[in-house]
Design a protein around this motif. Structure first.
Motif, PDB file in Angstrom:
ATOM      1  N   LEU A  91       0.830  -1.194   0.000  1.00 42.01           N
ATOM      2  CA  LEU A  91       0.000   0.000   0.000  1.00 42.01           C
ATOM      3  C   LEU A  91       0.872   1.255   0.000  1.00 42.01           C
ATOM      4  O   LEU A  91       1.857   1.331   0.761  1.00 42.01           O
ATOM      5  CB  LEU A  91      -0.906   0.042   1.238  1.00 42.01           C
ATOM      6  CG  LEU A  91      -2.141  -0.860   1.295  1.00 42.01           C
ATOM      7  CD1 LEU A  91      -1.775  -2.343   1.278  1.00 42.01           C
ATOM      8  CD2 LEU A  91      -2.958  -0.539   2.541  1.00 42.01           C
ATOM      9  N   GLU A  92       0.500   2.225  -0.819  1.00 41.77           N
ATOM     10  CA  GLU A  92       1.181   3.510  -0.798  1.00 41.77           C
ATOM     11  C   GLU A  92       1.133   4.104   0.616  1.00 41.77           C
ATOM     12  O   GLU A  92       0.138   3.917   1.335  1.00 41.77           O
ATOM     13  CB  GLU A  92       0.525   4.473  -1.781  1.00 41.77           C
ATOM     14  CG  GLU A  92       1.018   4.351  -3.204  1.00 41.77           C
ATOM     15  CD  GLU A  92       2.462   4.823  -3.346  1.00 41.77           C
ATOM     16  OE1 GLU A  92       2.825   5.840  -2.737  1.00 41.77           O
ATOM     17  OE2 GLU A  92       3.223   4.150  -4.070  1.00 41.77           O
ATOM     18  N   PRO A  93       2.195   4.804   1.053  1.00 38.20           N
ATOM     19  CA  PRO A  93       2.239   5.311   2.432  1.00 38.20           C
ATOM     20  C   PRO A  93       1.024   6.129   2.840  1.00 38.20           C
ATOM     21  O   PRO A  93       0.556   6.020   3.980  1.00 38.20           O
ATOM     22  CB  PRO A  93       3.516   6.154   2.449  1.00 38.20           C
ATOM     23  CG  PRO A  93       4.395   5.506   1.433  1.00 38.20           C
ATOM     24  CD  PRO A  93       3.463   5.055   0.336  1.00 38.20           C
ATOM     25  N   ASP A  94       0.476   6.960   1.934  1.00 32.50           N
ATOM     26  CA  ASP A  94      -0.676   7.772   2.332  1.00 32.50           C
ATOM     27  C   ASP A  94      -1.912   6.907   2.588  1.00 32.50           C
ATOM     28  O   ASP A  94      -2.761   7.241   3.413  1.00 32.50           O
ATOM     29  CB  ASP A  94      -0.967   8.844   1.288  1.00 32.50           C
ATOM     30  CG  ASP A  94      -1.298   8.263  -0.086  1.00 32.50           C
ATOM     31  OD1 ASP A  94      -0.812   7.150  -0.393  1.00 32.50           O
ATOM     32  OD2 ASP A  94      -2.040   8.921  -0.832  1.00 32.50           O
ATOM     33  N   LEU A  95      -2.012   5.760   1.915  1.00 30.41           N
ATOM     34  CA  LEU A  95      -3.131   4.851   2.154  1.00 30.41           C
ATOM     35  C   LEU A  95      -2.955   4.077   3.452  1.00 30.41           C
ATOM     36  O   LEU A  95      -3.925   3.563   4.012  1.00 30.41           O
ATOM     37  CB  LEU A  95      -3.259   3.863   0.990  1.00 30.41           C
ATOM     38  CG  LEU A  95      -3.541   4.469  -0.377  1.00 30.41           C
ATOM     39  CD1 LEU A  95      -3.585   3.377  -1.435  1.00 30.41           C
ATOM     40  CD2 LEU A  95      -4.848   5.259  -0.368  1.00 30.41           C
ATOM     41  N   ALA A  96      -1.712   3.966   3.931  1.00 25.80           N
ATOM     42  CA  ALA A  96      -1.420   3.217   5.154  1.00 25.80           C
ATOM     43  C   ALA A  96      -1.509   4.077   6.401  1.00 25.80           C
ATOM     44  O   ALA A  96      -1.330   3.575   7.512  1.00 25.80           O
ATOM     45  CB  ALA A  96      -0.016   2.604   5.058  1.00 25.80           C
ATOM     46  N   SER A  97      -1.809   5.361   6.252  1.00 27.68           N
ATOM     47  CA  SER A  97      -1.743   6.272   7.398  1.00 27.68           C
ATOM     48  C   SER A  97      -2.770   5.952   8.481  1.00 27.68           C
ATOM     49  O   SER A  97      -2.568   6.270   9.652  1.00 27.68           O
ATOM     50  CB  SER A  97      -1.923   7.714   6.922  1.00 27.68           C
ATOM     51  OG  SER A  97      -3.187   7.882   6.285  1.00 27.68           O
ATOM     52  N   ALA A  98      -3.883   5.328   8.107  1.00 29.00           N
ATOM     53  CA  ALA A  98      -4.916   4.998   9.088  1.00 29.00           C
ATOM     54  C   ALA A  98      -4.662   3.662   9.782  1.00 29.00           C
ATOM     55  O   ALA A  98      -5.386   3.305  10.712  1.00 29.00           O
ATOM     56  CB  ALA A  98      -6.287   4.971   8.414  1.00 29.00           C
ATOM     57  N   LEU A  99      -3.633   2.926   9.363  1.00 28.47           N
ATOM     58  CA  LEU A  99      -3.324   1.620   9.938  1.00 28.47           C
ATOM     59  C   LEU A  99      -2.290   1.780  11.050  1.00 28.47           C
ATOM     60  O   LEU A  99      -1.674   2.837  11.193  1.00 28.47           O
ATOM     61  CB  LEU A  99      -2.817   0.695   8.834  1.00 28.47           C
ATOM     62  CG  LEU A  99      -3.852   0.385   7.753  1.00 28.47           C
ATOM     63  CD1 LEU A  99      -3.213  -0.384   6.602  1.00 28.47           C
ATOM     64  CD2 LEU A  99      -5.007  -0.397   8.328  1.00 28.47           C
ATOM     65  N   PRO A 100      -2.082   0.725  11.866  1.00 21.38           N
ATOM     66  CA  PRO A 100      -1.119   0.847  12.969  1.00 21.38           C
ATOM     67  C   PRO A 100       0.257   1.298  12.492  1.00 21.38           C
ATOM     68  O   PRO A 100       0.699   0.945  11.396  1.00 21.38           O
ATOM     69  CB  PRO A 100      -1.076  -0.581  13.538  1.00 21.38           C
ATOM     70  CG  PRO A 100      -2.409  -1.163  13.201  1.00 21.38           C
ATOM     71  CD  PRO A 100      -2.764  -0.578  11.865  1.00 21.38           C
ATOM     72  N   ARG A 101       0.931   2.085  13.329  1.00 23.17           N
ATOM     73  CA  ARG A 101       2.258   2.600  12.980  1.00 23.17           C
ATOM     74  C   ARG A 101       3.372   1.658  13.399  1.00 23.17           C
ATOM     75  O   ARG A 101       4.540   1.971  13.228  1.00 23.17           O
ATOM     76  CB  ARG A 101       2.457   3.975  13.606  1.00 23.17           C
ATOM     77  CG  ARG A 101       1.464   4.993  13.071  1.00 23.17           C
ATOM     78  CD  ARG A 101       1.823   6.401  13.463  1.00 23.17           C
ATOM     79  NE  ARG A 101       0.899   7.361  12.872  1.00 23.17           N
ATOM     80  CZ  ARG A 101       1.039   8.681  12.978  1.00 23.17           C
ATOM     81  NH1 ARG A 101       2.061   9.187  13.654  1.00 23.17           N
ATOM     82  NH2 ARG A 101       0.153   9.496  12.415  1.00 23.17           N
ATOM     83  N   ARG A 102       3.011   0.537  13.968  1.00 25.05           N
ATOM     84  CA  ARG A 102       3.993  -0.490  14.318  1.00 25.05           C
ATOM     85  C   ARG A 102       3.522  -1.810  13.715  1.00 25.05           C
ATOM     86  O   ARG A 102       2.326  -2.010  13.452  1.00 25.05           O
ATOM     87  CB  ARG A 102       4.116  -0.629  15.830  1.00 25.05           C
ATOM     88  CG  ARG A 102       2.795  -0.877  16.510  1.00 25.05           C
ATOM     89  CD  ARG A 102       2.903  -0.966  18.020  1.00 25.05           C
ATOM     90  NE  ARG A 102       1.597  -1.112  18.631  1.00 25.05           N
ATOM     91  CZ  ARG A 102       0.885  -2.220  18.661  1.00 25.05           C
ATOM     92  NH1 ARG A 102       1.373  -3.311  18.089  1.00 25.05           N
ATOM     93  NH2 ARG A 102      -0.287  -2.268  19.252  1.00 25.05           N
ATOM     94  N   ALA A 103       4.469  -2.702  13.500  1.00 23.76           N
ATOM     95  CA  ALA A 103       4.121  -4.005  12.944  1.00 23.76           C
ATOM     96  C   ALA A 103       3.248  -4.776  13.930  1.00 23.76           C
ATOM     97  O   ALA A 103       3.450  -4.693  15.147  1.00 23.76           O
ATOM     98  CB  ALA A 103       5.383  -4.791  12.617  1.00 23.76           C
ATOM     99  N   CYS A 104       2.297  -5.535  13.416  1.00 26.13           N
ATOM    100  CA  CYS A 104       1.414  -6.313  14.290  1.00 26.13           C
ATOM    101  C   CYS A 104       0.757  -7.424  13.474  1.00 26.13           C
ATOM    102  O   CYS A 104       0.599  -7.321  12.257  1.00 26.13           O
ATOM    103  CB  CYS A 104       0.351  -5.438  14.940  1.00 26.13           C
ATOM    104  SG  CYS A 104      -0.699  -4.525  13.784  1.00 26.13           S
ATOM    105  N   VAL A 105       0.384  -8.497  14.174  1.00 28.94           N
ATOM    106  CA  VAL A 105      -0.340  -9.608  13.550  1.00 28.94           C
ATOM    107  C   VAL A 105      -1.825  -9.276  13.516  1.00 28.94           C
ATOM    108  O   VAL A 105      -2.387  -8.776  14.492  1.00 28.94           O
ATOM    109  CB  VAL A 105      -0.099 -10.921  14.309  1.00 28.94           C
ATOM    110  CG1 VAL A 105      -0.927 -12.061  13.713  1.00 28.94           C
ATOM    111  CG2 VAL A 105       1.379 -11.297  14.281  1.00 28.94           C
ATOM    112  N   LEU A 106      -2.456  -9.551  12.384  1.00 25.43           N
ATOM    113  CA  LEU A 106      -3.871  -9.275  12.208  1.00 25.43           C
ATOM    114  C   LEU A 106      -4.620 -10.557  11.890  1.00 25.43           C
ATOM    115  O   LEU A 106      -4.134 -11.404  11.134  1.00 25.43           O
ATOM    116  CB  LEU A 106      -4.085  -8.278  11.059  1.00 25.43           C
ATOM    117  CG  LEU A 106      -3.426  -6.905  11.211  1.00 25.43           C
ATOM    118  CD1 LEU A 106      -3.626  -6.093   9.940  1.00 25.43           C
ATOM    119  CD2 LEU A 106      -3.960  -6.154  12.421  1.00 25.43           C
ATOM    120  N   GLY A 107      -5.801 -10.700  12.482  1.00 22.74           N
ATOM    121  CA  GLY A 107      -6.704 -11.759  12.063  1.00 22.74           C
ATOM    122  C   GLY A 107      -7.280 -11.405  10.700  1.00 22.74           C
ATOM    123  O   GLY A 107      -7.521 -10.227  10.415  1.00 22.74           O
ATOM    124  N   VAL A 108      -7.504 -12.406   9.851  1.00 23.53           N
ATOM    125  CA  VAL A 108      -7.922 -12.144   8.473  1.00 23.53           C
ATOM    126  C   VAL A 108      -9.288 -12.773   8.222  1.00 23.53           C
ATOM    127  O   VAL A 108      -9.482 -13.973   8.429  1.00 23.53           O
ATOM    128  CB  VAL A 108      -6.884 -12.689   7.470  1.00 23.53           C
ATOM    129  CG1 VAL A 108      -7.321 -12.398   6.041  1.00 23.53           C
ATOM    130  CG2 VAL A 108      -5.515 -12.069   7.731  1.00 23.53           C
TER     131      VAL A 108
END
Length: 263
Positions: A91-108
């Protein structure tokens, strides 16, 4: 043996004109992808197998049908535990701005798994294709809804503590004691507990629970029984292991892994 797909050419993934690009990869057992980073954020979905992913002082065990969110610019490496397949969306950085700012595991969710399979099949030059645009838009809508899961394992910086942690991950047992760890590190109990919490953010008891899950998840995801895994890890009964598993991850093993493990 089927050779794994080569690691992606990171610049080409970062430089594509599309706001979201996808890539599928297959990896041989124990294959290591060395430390690297992307200009874009990466949603890395493990489709088959299990991956151990490291970034900074933290480690994540990502079993099949789970994903790791890796923010833009985050240096990370991967080690495959068994034959592993992945789908990634960048994802382009501007599209990722609403997501966590640190790495994390996500349920899918099932919807997100289906969308990831679609995005990796899109040509990188899909341009104004309406169907591709709808897939990308729905990915951006769905990714923000994915729940974060407590599957991080922080590692201490101090060499003696790190060595003890690596030994425990290799052969976990719930019967180990703080006093033994403190003695092995040539520290008083008080100094050890203070240093361990300062460097990991967790008590030793909480850290060992996470480490036990790291050891258990690949085996459970591969179909081993809860009973066999629990006893091998030193738990007195499958019920004791299931209680720990439910406390950390909110569900018993069978439900959490979608029925892949049997009691």
């Amino acid at each position: 043996m089927t050779l794994p797909s080569p690691p992606p050419t990171f610049n080409s993934l970062d430089d594509t004109p599309q706001p979201v690009s996808g890539r599928a990869n297959r990896y041989a057992p124990d294959m290591v992808v060395p430390l690297h980073h992307h200009r874009r954020g990466q949603l890395l979905l493990i489709v088959q197998g299990t991956a151990l992913i490291a970034a900074g002082d933290c480690r994540w065990m990502v079993p099949a049908q789970h994903a790791l969110w890796i923010p833009p610019g985050t240096e990370h490496s991967l080690q495959m535990l068994g034959s592993t397949a992945s789908h990634s969306a960048y994802l382009e950085p501007d599209l990722a701005s609403a997501l966590p700012r640190r790495a994390c595991v996500l349920g899918v969710s099932p919807l997100m798994r289906a969308l990831m399979a679609e995005v990796v099949a899109l040509p990188h030059d899909h341009g104004a294709d309406r169907r591709a645009a709808l897939i990308v838009a729905l990915i951006l809508e769905e990714v923000a809804r994915l729940p974060e899961l407590p599957l991080a394992l922080p590692m201490p910086r101090e060499a003696r503590l790190a060595a003890l942690c690596r030994d425990f991950v290799a052969a976990p047992t719930p019967r180990d004691t703080i006093d033994r760890w403190a003695g092995a590190a040539a520290m008083s109990r008080r100094a050890f507990t203070r240093a361990f919490r300062e460097q990991t953010g967790l008590s030793l008891v909480a850290w060992r629970q996470q480490a036990s899950l790291f050891a258990a998840l690949p085996r459970l995801a591969a179909g081993e029984s809860v009973t066999a895994v629990a006893l091998d890890l030193g738990y007195e009964s499958p019920a004791a292991f299931t209680t720990m598993f439910r406390r950390v991850l909110g569900q018993p093993p069978r439900r959490y892994l979608g029925g892949g493990a049997v009691s």
